[in-house]
Design a protein around this motif. Sequence first.
Motif, PDB file in Angstrom:
ATOM      1  N   TYR A  41       0.824  -1.208   0.000  1.00 26.56           N
ATOM      2  CA  TYR A  41       0.000   0.000   0.000  1.00 26.56           C
ATOM      3  C   TYR A  41       0.860   1.260   0.000  1.00 26.56           C
ATOM      4  O   TYR A  41       0.481   2.277  -0.574  1.00 26.56           O
ATOM      5  CB  TYR A  41      -0.911   0.025   1.229  1.00 26.56           C
ATOM      6  N   ASN A  52       0.228   6.789  -0.714  1.00 24.20           N
ATOM      7  CA  ASN A  52      -0.678   5.848  -0.059  1.00 24.20           C
ATOM      8  C   ASN A  52      -1.645   5.331  -1.109  1.00 24.20           C
ATOM      9  O   ASN A  52      -2.514   6.057  -1.581  1.00 24.20           O
ATOM     10  CB  ASN A  52      -1.440   6.516   1.082  1.00 24.20           C
ATOM     11  N   ASP A  87      -3.796   2.886  -0.695  1.00 26.40           N
ATOM     12  CA  ASP A  87      -5.057   2.395  -0.130  1.00 26.40           C
ATOM     13  C   ASP A  87      -6.148   3.419  -0.438  1.00 26.40           C
ATOM     14  O   ASP A  87      -6.026   4.593  -0.091  1.00 26.40           O
ATOM     15  CB  ASP A  87      -4.920   2.198   1.381  1.00 26.40           C
ATOM     16  N   LEU A  88      -7.216   2.986  -1.070  1.00 27.64           N
ATOM     17  CA  LEU A  88      -8.271   3.905  -1.492  1.00 27.64           C
ATOM     18  C   LEU A  88      -9.225   4.275  -0.368  1.00 27.64           C
ATOM     19  O   LEU A  88     -10.000   5.235  -0.514  1.00 27.64           O
ATOM     20  CB  LEU A  88      -9.071   3.286  -2.650  1.00 27.64           C
ATOM     21  N   LYS A  89      -9.174   3.565   0.770  1.00 25.63           N
ATOM     22  CA  LYS A  89     -10.173   3.790   1.813  1.00 25.63           C
ATOM     23  C   LYS A  89      -9.588   4.141   3.177  1.00 25.63           C
ATOM     24  O   LYS A  89     -10.231   4.827   3.962  1.00 25.63           O
ATOM     25  CB  LYS A  89     -11.059   2.543   1.951  1.00 25.63           C
ATOM     26  N   GLN A  90      -8.382   3.662   3.482  1.00 27.24           N
ATOM     27  CA  GLN A  90      -7.854   3.777   4.832  1.00 27.24           C
ATOM     28  C   GLN A  90      -6.699   4.769   4.916  1.00 27.24           C
ATOM     29  O   GLN A  90      -5.857   4.845   4.017  1.00 27.24           O
ATOM     30  CB  GLN A  90      -7.363   2.403   5.327  1.00 27.24           C
ATOM     31  N   GLU A  91      -6.683   5.527   6.038  1.00 26.38           N
ATOM     32  CA  GLU A  91      -5.505   6.323   6.346  1.00 26.38           C
ATOM     33  C   GLU A  91      -4.337   5.401   6.695  1.00 26.38           C
ATOM     34  O   GLU A  91      -4.535   4.237   7.051  1.00 26.38           O
ATOM     35  CB  GLU A  91      -5.782   7.270   7.514  1.00 26.38           C
ATOM     36  N   MET A  92      -3.135   5.940   6.618  1.00 25.83           N
ATOM     37  CA  MET A  92      -1.958   5.144   6.898  1.00 25.83           C
ATOM     38  C   MET A  92      -1.052   5.891   7.871  1.00 25.83           C
ATOM     39  O   MET A  92      -0.721   7.054   7.648  1.00 25.83           O
ATOM     40  CB  MET A  92      -1.190   4.857   5.598  1.00 25.83           C
ATOM     41  N   ARG A 118      -4.472  15.388  -2.817  1.00 24.40           N
ATOM     42  CA  ARG A 118      -5.543  14.408  -2.793  1.00 24.40           C
ATOM     43  C   ARG A 118      -6.867  15.100  -3.112  1.00 24.40           C
ATOM     44  O   ARG A 118      -6.967  16.330  -3.074  1.00 24.40           O
ATOM     45  CB  ARG A 118      -5.652  13.705  -1.438  1.00 24.40           C
ATOM     46  N   LYS A 132      -3.466  10.335   4.188  1.00 22.80           N
ATOM     47  CA  LYS A 132      -4.871  10.086   3.862  1.00 22.80           C
ATOM     48  C   LYS A 132      -4.975   9.080   2.716  1.00 22.80           C
ATOM     49  O   LYS A 132      -4.014   8.844   1.982  1.00 22.80           O
ATOM     50  CB  LYS A 132      -5.554  11.399   3.499  1.00 22.80           C
ATOM     51  N   PRO A 133      -6.149   8.464   2.562  1.00 24.59           N
ATOM     52  CA  PRO A 133      -6.306   7.470   1.484  1.00 24.59           C
ATOM     53  C   PRO A 133      -6.052   8.097   0.117  1.00 24.59           C
ATOM     54  O   PRO A 133      -6.373   9.271  -0.113  1.00 24.59           O
ATOM     55  CB  PRO A 133      -7.768   7.030   1.630  1.00 24.59           C
ATOM     56  N   ALA A 134      -5.494   7.309  -0.768  1.00 22.84           N
ATOM     57  CA  ALA A 134      -5.266   7.721  -2.158  1.00 22.84           C
ATOM     58  C   ALA A 134      -4.633   9.105  -2.214  1.00 22.84           C
ATOM     59  O   ALA A 134      -5.193  10.040  -2.782  1.00 22.84           O
ATOM     60  CB  ALA A 134      -6.574   7.698  -2.942  1.00 22.84           C
TER      61      ALA A 134
END
Length: 236
Positions: free
Chosen positions: A126, A145, A147-152, A173, A209-211
């Motif tokens: 990710y 990042n 990941d399209l849905k989750q923060e990292m 973003r 943040k996601p994506a």
Amino acid sequence: MSAGCARRNEVAPTVDRWPVAPPILEEIYTMEDALAFGGACISLLDHADRVRVACLAQLVNVIAPIMTKTGGGAWRQTIVFPFAHMSRFGRGRILHARVETEACYVSYNNPDGTPAGTFPAPDVPYLKIAAVAEQGGGLSLFLLNRDLKQEMEVSVEARSFGPLTVHERLELRHDDLMAANTENTPDKVKPAPLQSVAFARGRLRATLKPASWNVIHLAPHREDEGPANTAPKDQS
């Protein structure tokens, strides 16, 4: 770039029925394209031992990061920002980053173009990252990042660099991956300050943040700045 790029439709002026400067391949790039472009830039940096030179061939209108309109204005497409960030901060010695992150299963199209279905990619991380050490002791990080849905939550060890200060931190973003900049909305997609960043005792912590495409620049700490900061100044 994504396969779904739109194109502007403009009528080219003519002289004696011959077109003058006709619009050709005027692709419109989205937030999704900016993420793909940033990921490609990271790959180029991470393989700088083999890829000695890379360039962006077209700059204005034709599959380009900058758009203009005859008799009108000019505006930046989404893909201009990762390119500008790489040009500004990606100068120095490329470091090999050892990354520990969760991975996902995806599939990709047959690379030879024949309709033979897709191929599996079972362990795609990710987090995609490139690290550049500056000659003067600074450190630049490019983080994607995917990941399209989750923060990292990201933690980076940088103790070997000595005292550092978070000099700039940027995030690109948009909630809509199909969002694009146009003549009427030239700033719909643009960088903003990356809010959740801290650096202390040689460790950087950040929330992506996601994506999102993210850039963090750490500069050597100067004595006249007082104690090394753990939170950066706001950057536009």
